[in-house]
Design a protein around this motif. Structure first.
Motif, PDB file in Angstrom:
ATOM      1  N   THR A   1      26.904  40.083  99.159  1.00  0.00           N
ATOM      2  CA  THR A   1      25.966  41.064  99.708  1.00  0.00           C
ATOM      3  C   THR A   1      26.521  42.476  99.688  1.00  0.00           C
ATOM      4  O   THR A   1      25.786  43.428  99.876  1.00  0.00           O
ATOM      5  CB  THR A   1      25.604  40.722 101.163  1.00  0.00           C
ATOM      6  OG1 THR A   1      26.775  40.860 101.971  1.00  0.00           O
ATOM      7  CG2 THR A   1      25.034  39.322 101.276  1.00  0.00           C
TER       8      THR A   1
ATOM      9  N   ILE B   1      25.988  32.978 102.211  1.00  0.00           N
ATOM     10  CA  ILE B   1      25.402  31.693 102.555  1.00  0.00           C
ATOM     11  C   ILE B   1      23.904  31.784 102.293  1.00  0.00           C
ATOM     12  O   ILE B   1      23.232  32.666 102.828  1.00  0.00           O
ATOM     13  CB  ILE B   1      25.665  31.356 104.038  1.00  0.00           C
ATOM     14  CG1 ILE B   1      27.170  31.281 104.301  1.00  0.00           C
ATOM     15  CG2 ILE B   1      24.964  30.066 104.433  1.00  0.00           C
ATOM     16  CD1 ILE B   1      27.534  31.207 105.763  1.00  0.00           C
ATOM     17  N   LEU B   2      23.382  30.894 101.471  1.00  0.00           N
ATOM     18  CA  LEU B   2      21.963  30.901 101.171  1.00  0.00           C
ATOM     19  C   LEU B   2      21.172  30.659 102.451  1.00  0.00           C
ATOM     20  O   LEU B   2      21.462  29.755 103.213  1.00  0.00           O
ATOM     21  CB  LEU B   2      21.639  29.823 100.140  1.00  0.00           C
ATOM     22  CG  LEU B   2      20.305  29.940  99.436  1.00  0.00           C
ATOM     23  CD1 LEU B   2      20.224  31.250  98.674  1.00  0.00           C
ATOM     24  CD2 LEU B   2      20.116  28.784  98.475  1.00  0.00           C
ATOM     25  N   GLY B   3      20.203  31.486 102.715  1.00  0.00           N
ATOM     26  CA  GLY B   3      19.398  31.368 103.927  1.00  0.00           C
ATOM     27  C   GLY B   3      19.771  32.387 104.980  1.00  0.00           C
ATOM     28  O   GLY B   3      19.107  32.495 106.004  1.00  0.00           O
ATOM     29  N   SER B   4      20.841  33.166 104.739  1.00  0.00           N
ATOM     30  CA  SER B   4      21.227  34.226 105.675  1.00  0.00           C
ATOM     31  C   SER B   4      20.541  35.527 105.296  1.00  0.00           C
ATOM     32  O   SER B   4      19.991  35.669 104.207  1.00  0.00           O
ATOM     33  CB  SER B   4      22.746  34.433 105.654  1.00  0.00           C
ATOM     34  OG  SER B   4      23.407  33.309 106.145  1.00  0.00           O
ATOM     35  N   ARG B   5      20.615  36.493 106.200  1.00  0.00           N
ATOM     36  CA  ARG B   5      20.073  37.816 105.892  1.00  0.00           C
ATOM     37  C   ARG B   5      20.880  38.466 104.774  1.00  0.00           C
ATOM     38  O   ARG B   5      22.093  38.326 104.712  1.00  0.00           O
ATOM     39  CB  ARG B   5      20.123  38.707 107.138  1.00  0.00           C
ATOM     40  CG  ARG B   5      19.171  38.295 108.207  1.00  0.00           C
ATOM     41  CD  ARG B   5      19.243  39.274 109.387  1.00  0.00           C
ATOM     42  NE  ARG B   5      18.335  38.872 110.422  1.00  0.00           N
ATOM     43  CZ  ARG B   5      18.641  38.041 111.411  1.00  0.00           C
ATOM     44  NH1 ARG B   5      19.841  37.530 111.481  1.00  0.00           N
ATOM     45  NH2 ARG B   5      17.748  37.720 112.315  1.00  0.00           N
TER      46      ARG B   5
END
Length: 195
Positions: free
Chosen positions: A3, A87-91
């Motif tokens: 990110t 992490i997939l599914g995090s902001r």
């Protein structure tokens, strides 16, 4: 995938050459949580953990990585920006960062402005990378917004938190940094060139 939001700084405690490869051993607060084969961005360069021990871990940079990044300039005692894979599914607090450095750039100006800092960087244009005002750029793994954009130069504004918790507080004129240009912008540029 990353990110561009730096988790912590890591201290380089050992550098070992083996053929054309460079093994970097890093000490950090996230070291005890790492496992072999995990991806960690070091100044924006995605490297794989090859061993762990106590509060340290080791990664390997191959010759191509060393040629395209600032990792070859590291010395024992230097600090690197660290981020574990998202992490997939995090902001997604920064922007989509691959950890694949496009090229290096050089800091050409550091200006303090009443509690924030403006940094200007210059880069080679022959590699066909571009910035746009208010677009995204990754500098040593840090996700940032471009303030001003020129043909081979751009600037970013740094808030105190980022200045204190990343390598930005060590940058001066002449510092070599890793640049990853916005992946969406790269695809658009490639499609336009094909047309």
């Amino acid at each position: 995938m990353f990110t561009g939001i730096i988790e912590t700084l890591g201290e380089v405690i050992e550098l070992r050459n083996e053929g054309s490869n460079l093994h970097l051993t890093v000490k950090s607060t996230i070291s005890p949580e790492l496992k072999i084969d995990q991806s960690v961005a070091h100044n924006g360069v995605c490297l794989t953990v090859v061993s762990t021990k106590n509060n340290t871990y080791t990664v390997t940079a191959i010759e191509e990585t060393l040629q395209k990044t600032n990792l070859e300039h590291l010395a024992v005692g230097d600090f690197v920006n660290l981020e574990r894979a998202m992490i997939l599914g995090s902001r997604l607090d920064g922007h989509i960062v691959q950890g694949h450095v496009d090229q290096t750039g050089v800091c050409t100006s550091v200006e303090e402005k009443e509690g924030s800092w403006f940094f200007t960087f210059e880069y080679r244009t022959d590699l066909n990378n571009h910035t746009i005002e208010k677009g995204s750029i990754t500098i040593d793994g840090t996700s940032l917004t471009v303030v001003d954009s020129g043909k081979n130069t751009f600037s970013v504004a740094i808030i105190p938190y980022t200045y204190e918790h990343t390598r930005f507080n060590t940058y001066k004129i002449g510092t070599v940094v890793n640049l990853e240009f916005d992946v969406i912008g790269k695809y658009v540029a490639k499609l336009m060139a094909v047309r």
